[in-house]
Motif scaffolding. Structure first.
Motif, PDB file in Angstrom:
ATOM      1  N   PRO A 513     -20.869  37.171  51.206  1.00 44.65           N
ATOM      2  CA  PRO A 513     -21.177  37.422  52.618  1.00 44.65           C
ATOM      3  C   PRO A 513     -20.110  36.857  53.556  1.00 44.65           C
ATOM      4  N   GLN A 514     -19.373  35.830  53.086  1.00 48.27           N
ATOM      5  CA  GLN A 514     -18.326  35.215  53.917  1.00 48.27           C
ATOM      6  C   GLN A 514     -17.159  36.175  54.176  1.00 48.27           C
ATOM      7  N   ALA A 515     -17.084  37.288  53.430  1.00 47.70           N
ATOM      8  CA  ALA A 515     -15.980  38.230  53.590  1.00 47.70           C
ATOM      9  C   ALA A 515     -16.148  39.142  54.798  1.00 47.70           C
ATOM     10  N   ALA A 516     -17.308  39.131  55.429  1.00 54.34           N
ATOM     11  CA  ALA A 516     -17.583  40.056  56.529  1.00 54.34           C
ATOM     12  C   ALA A 516     -16.554  39.913  57.643  1.00 54.34           C
ATOM     13  N   ASN A 517     -16.009  41.051  58.077  1.00 56.53           N
ATOM     14  CA  ASN A 517     -15.058  41.131  59.189  1.00 56.53           C
ATOM     15  C   ASN A 517     -13.809  40.284  58.949  1.00 56.53           C
ATOM     16  N   ARG A 518     -13.377  40.233  57.706  1.00 57.28           N
ATOM     17  CA  ARG A 518     -12.190  39.446  57.369  1.00 57.28           C
ATOM     18  C   ARG A 518     -11.312  40.210  56.389  1.00 57.28           C
ATOM     19  N   ARG A 519     -10.045  39.785  56.305  1.00 54.50           N
ATOM     20  CA  ARG A 519      -9.156  40.201  55.230  1.00 54.50           C
ATOM     21  C   ARG A 519      -9.137  39.099  54.174  1.00 54.50           C
ATOM     22  N   PHE A 520      -8.929  39.484  52.922  1.00 55.07           N
ATOM     23  CA  PHE A 520      -9.019  38.500  51.842  1.00 55.07           C
ATOM     24  C   PHE A 520      -8.259  39.007  50.622  1.00 55.07           C
ATOM     25  N   SER A 521      -8.091  38.121  49.632  1.00 58.21           N
ATOM     26  CA  SER A 521      -7.610  38.462  48.302  1.00 58.21           C
ATOM     27  C   SER A 521      -8.694  38.058  47.311  1.00 58.21           C
ATOM     28  N   VAL A 522      -8.586  38.551  46.070  1.00 59.05           N
ATOM     29  CA  VAL A 522      -9.618  38.282  45.067  1.00 59.05           C
ATOM     30  C   VAL A 522      -8.957  37.916  43.741  1.00 59.05           C
ATOM     31  N   LEU A 523      -9.392  36.800  43.161  1.00 58.37           N
ATOM     32  CA  LEU A 523      -8.941  36.344  41.849  1.00 58.37           C
ATOM     33  C   LEU A 523     -10.036  36.649  40.829  1.00 58.37           C
ATOM     34  N   VAL A 524      -9.688  37.335  39.746  1.00 55.51           N
ATOM     35  CA  VAL A 524     -10.642  37.736  38.703  1.00 55.51           C
ATOM     36  C   VAL A 524     -10.202  37.093  37.396  1.00 55.51           C
ATOM     37  N   GLU A 525     -11.109  36.333  36.738  1.00 54.77           N
ATOM     38  CA  GLU A 525     -10.745  35.594  35.536  1.00 54.77           C
ATOM     39  C   GLU A 525     -11.822  35.737  34.460  1.00 54.77           C
ATOM     40  N   SER A 526     -11.409  36.126  33.266  1.00 57.15           N
ATOM     41  CA  SER A 526     -12.318  36.069  32.119  1.00 57.15           C
ATOM     42  C   SER A 526     -12.383  34.635  31.630  1.00 57.15           C
ATOM     43  N   THR A 527     -13.588  34.096  31.474  1.00 57.55           N
ATOM     44  CA  THR A 527     -13.729  32.698  31.052  1.00 57.55           C
ATOM     45  C   THR A 527     -13.559  32.535  29.549  1.00 57.55           C
ATOM     46  N   THR A 528     -13.448  33.649  28.812  1.00 53.14           N
ATOM     47  CA  THR A 528     -13.272  33.573  27.365  1.00 53.14           C
ATOM     48  C   THR A 528     -11.978  34.216  26.893  1.00 53.14           C
ATOM     49  N   GLY A 529     -11.091  34.572  27.826  1.00 53.95           N
ATOM     50  CA  GLY A 529      -9.833  35.192  27.442  1.00 53.95           C
ATOM     51  C   GLY A 529      -9.951  36.652  27.081  1.00 53.95           C
ATOM     52  N   ALA A 530     -11.003  37.325  27.511  1.00 59.54           N
ATOM     53  CA  ALA A 530     -11.204  38.735  27.160  1.00 59.54           C
ATOM     54  C   ALA A 530     -10.125  39.604  27.808  1.00 59.54           C
ATOM     55  N   PRO A 531      -9.786  40.738  27.176  1.00 58.90           N
ATOM     56  CA  PRO A 531      -8.747  41.636  27.718  1.00 58.90           C
ATOM     57  C   PRO A 531      -9.297  42.504  28.845  1.00 58.90           C
ATOM     58  N   LEU A 532      -8.841  42.255  30.069  1.00 54.71           N
ATOM     59  CA  LEU A 532      -9.329  42.959  31.249  1.00 54.71           C
ATOM     60  C   LEU A 532      -8.219  43.791  31.871  1.00 54.71           C
ATOM     61  N   VAL A 533      -8.624  44.831  32.612  1.00 50.68           N
ATOM     62  CA  VAL A 533      -7.750  45.554  33.529  1.00 50.68           C
ATOM     63  C   VAL A 533      -8.471  45.595  34.874  1.00 50.68           C
ATOM     64  N   VAL A 534      -7.753  45.284  35.960  1.00 55.99           N
ATOM     65  CA  VAL A 534      -8.390  45.121  37.271  1.00 55.99           C
ATOM     66  C   VAL A 534      -7.651  45.945  38.322  1.00 55.99           C
ATOM     67  N   GLU A 535      -8.401  46.685  39.116  1.00 53.49           N
ATOM     68  CA  GLU A 535      -7.869  47.403  40.266  1.00 53.49           C
ATOM     69  C   GLU A 535      -8.711  47.084  41.497  1.00 53.49           C
ATOM     70  N   ARG A 536      -8.188  47.489  42.663  1.00 51.84           N
ATOM     71  CA  ARG A 536      -8.890  47.262  43.923  1.00 51.84           C
ATOM     72  C   ARG A 536      -8.884  48.552  44.725  1.00 51.84           C
ATOM     73  N   ALA A 537     -10.030  48.914  45.318  1.00 53.29           N
ATOM     74  CA  ALA A 537     -10.129  50.081  46.189  1.00 53.29           C
ATOM     75  C   ALA A 537     -10.780  49.667  47.507  1.00 53.29           C
ATOM     76  N   THR A 538     -10.189  50.118  48.624  1.00 54.38           N
ATOM     77  CA  THR A 538     -10.717  49.814  49.954  1.00 54.38           C
ATOM     78  C   THR A 538     -10.874  51.117  50.740  1.00 54.38           C
ATOM     79  N   TYR A 539     -11.996  51.248  51.452  1.00 56.45           N
ATOM     80  CA  TYR A 539     -12.301  52.457  52.209  1.00 56.45           C
ATOM     81  C   TYR A 539     -12.690  52.071  53.637  1.00 56.45           C
ATOM     82  N   SER A 540     -12.375  52.952  54.613  1.00 52.15           N
ATOM     83  CA  SER A 540     -12.789  52.711  55.996  1.00 52.15           C
ATOM     84  C   SER A 540     -13.051  54.045  56.695  1.00 52.15           C
ATOM     85  N   ASP A 541     -13.883  53.982  57.754  1.00 52.64           N
ATOM     86  CA  ASP A 541     -14.275  55.175  58.510  1.00 52.64           C
ATOM     87  C   ASP A 541     -13.333  55.387  59.690  1.00 52.64           C
ATOM     88  N   ALA A 542     -13.311  56.631  60.192  1.00 49.65           N
ATOM     89  CA  ALA A 542     -12.552  56.936  61.408  1.00 49.65           C
ATOM     90  C   ALA A 542     -13.122  58.184  62.057  1.00 49.65           C
TER      91      ALA A 542
END
Length: 570
Positions: A513-542
């Motif tokens: 909820p703290q992300a509301a009306n803000r810009r931010f970055s995101v750190l994603v971590e597997s706690t067991t070393g699992a093989p991950l692939v991570v992407e980010r998608a952002t959408y806005s209205d106009a």
């Protein structure tokens, strides 16, 4: 007791007994590594590193990559070593006991260039523009516990270079945009970033004819200029406008041959010059009559061995509006046998396409695995013709994919490497025309830790940001997510689980909820070393159009912080 075989004796109450020689063998347990600190140091060596774990013993040998580290002290749970001199980059740390038992921690230590030499982390961006129509910003994410120094150098179309320096706070984010970027000599520009450590960088370009942006795309940059590149996506059919953006960061003019690989199997070659310290745009629609309405991949080859940086942008006009929809991706360095795509959505207003370029003289036989939440992977087989491009409209590949969130793995089964991208297009209504798109090249490696640099929630465009996490391993993966801010401390959410061979969608504003009306970055971590692939998608209205603008980018894979993270598949 000591390792080795022992006799087993069975004795009755009356005193009689039977003995079996070598009836039981005590095996030694292999050592374990849990943490490596610090996890980086200069290429000249000399860094004192503490390796913590279990079952270490005197006489153990430690290798950093192919070189031996000097062992300072050993206990059963801790080893202190001094790193050797080594080339820059991440290396495995290996502990070998006198008994021959060993353990390796993948990419556990990173050798960095000396401060008075070239920086440890570089990214190039060929595309960029700011003016009455376009605006460009860069998001910088620092996933480390120490601040990172960054130099950004902007090169205008006349070759003029303008630099700025900034500090990205520890576990924080910084932004470069029109409000703090120095004035440049032209609206269009290319950019180079030099940083003291690896960081996440997203470039987001938005466009609007006044008012809130109605289109956008983003990219994470290229590590180094090269003499050859490949792009999988490209189309000039149906009103698409296709552009290639070439940046030459060297002091010598580059002669670049562009080979268009049409979906029909036809090839067209063109040669373009890129001046020293300059950038060039190629409007593909105008290159040749056969390219006015075609689907294609393309290869780029430097004829005089001068390396360049290549990106591709693609736009579509709808209802007389300029560039209603558009996406962008950096070119791919080289073909590979296995590719991962974390994002993908079908049904409703979304269409997803997997674009596969085969620049080889032989066909590529492909196995494509579609990963979904709570379901087994759906596996299909395809053939990509030689020197051609294959388009997979994911929505139509199977009824279960007609309305799904999906990640994708593309594998060549006959050792013919290919290049892979994914494009998503969507409409304001299910019956309408496409009003926006985003695109990303596939990635060839997985990692236990990723950072995505750009994201926003709320604001004038009611922005929504999603982080897409694919687990390519067979076992469930516990995942920790941390929000990085420009104005406050990092915030972590409770650990959640991603199914093996599955995918998970994170609604950032819903999780934080703290992300509301803000810009931010995101750190994603597997706690067991699992093989991950991570992407980010952002959408806005106009202008009353939901999700009129949308962007997507790959995360930045990071070295693992502990063996719980580095011990997974990479």
């Amino acid at each position: 007791r000591a390792t080795g075989a022992v006799a087993v004796v069975v004795r009755n109450a009356d005193g009689r007994s039977v003995t079996r020689a070598n009836g039981y063998t005590y095996d030694a347990l292999a050592p374990e590594i849990t943490t490596v600190s610090p996890s980086f140091g200069p290429i000249k060596g000399g860094t004192v590193v503490t390796i913590s774990g279990k079952r270490f013993s005197t006489g153990a040998v430690v290798r950093a990559g192919a070189a031996l580290a000097r062992v300072i002290s050993v206990t059963s749970t801790t080893m202190k070593v001094t790193t050797p001199a080594h080339l820059a980059g991440a290396v495995d740390l290996q502990v070998v006991l006198p008994s021959g038992l060993e353990v390796s921690a993948a990419d556990a230590f990173t050798f960095e260039l000396d401060e008075d030499a070239q920086p440890a982390f570089v990214r190039y961006f060929a595309e960029g523009a700011s003016g009455s129509f376009f605006s460009t910003r860069f998001a910088l994410a620092n996933p480390h516990d120490e601040q990172v120094a960054v130099t950004a150098t902007f090169t205008d179309t006349a070759g003029g270079a303008t630099s700025m320096e900034l500090i990205v706070p520890a576990m924080g984010r910084a932004t470069i945009d029109e409000s703090n970027r120095p004035a440049l000599g032209s609206e269009a520009f290319a950019t180079r970033f030099d940083a003291s450590r690896e960081i996440g960088i997203d470039r987001t370009m938005e466009w609007a004819a006044g008012g809130v942006a109605y289109g956008a795309h983003s990219e994470t940059g290229i590590a180094e200029p090269r003499t050859s590149w490949v792009v999988a996506e490209g189309a000039t059919i149906g009103g698409f406008n296709l552009f290639y953006l070439l940046q030459n960061p060297t002091d010598e003019s580059a002669e670049i041959k562009v080979t268009y690989l049409l979906a029909t199997g036809q090839r067209i070659e063109k040669v373009h010059s890129v001046a020293a310290q300059a950038r060039t745009n190629i409007w593909v629609n105008k290159e040749a009559p056969m390219l006015e309405s075609a689907e294609m991949s393309a290869t780029f080859t430097s004829l005089n061995n001068v390396p360049v940086v290549v990106e591709r942008s693609m736009y579509r006009n709808v209802g007389g509006q300029l560039f209603t929809a558009g996406h962008n991706s950096a070119a791919i360095a080289e073909p590979a046998l296995r590719w991962f795509l974390a994002e993908g959505a079908t049904g409703g207003t979304f269409d997803t396409f997997v674009l596969i370029g085969n620049p080889n003289a032989t066909e590529a036989r492909l196995r494509v695995s579609y990963l979904r939440a709570g379901a087994a992977p759906l596996v299909k087989e395809y053939v990509a013709a030689p020197q051609s491009r294959l388009t997979l409209w994911v929505d139509e590949q199977d009824p279960v994919l007609a309305n799904a969130e999906v990640s994708t793995i593309v594998e060549s089964t006959n050792a013919t490497p290919v290049v892979v991208e994914r494009a998503m297009w969507w409409r304001a209504t299910p019956e309408g025309e496409w009003t926006e798109a985003h695109n990303s090249a596939g990635v060839t490696r997985t990692a236990a830790r990723w950072v995505v640099a750009d994201g926003s929630a709320g604001g004038d465009g009611r922005a929504s940001t999603y982080v897409l996490v694919a687990n390519t391993g067979l076992e469930p993966a516990p995942v920790k997510v941390t929000l990085l801010s420009e104005t406050g401390p990092a915030i972590s959410a409770p650990v959640f689980e991603v199914d093996g061979q599955g995918r998970f969608t994170i609604d950032v504003a819903g999780m934080f909820p703290q992300a509301a009306n803000r810009r931010f970055s995101v750190l994603v971590e597997s706690t067991t070393g699992a093989p991950l692939v991570v992407e980010r998608a952002t959408y806005s209205d106009a202008a009353g159009v939901p999700w009129a603008a949308g962007t997507n980018s790959l995360g930045m894979p990071l070295p693992a912080r502990t063996l719980a993270a580095v011990g997974g598949t990479h």
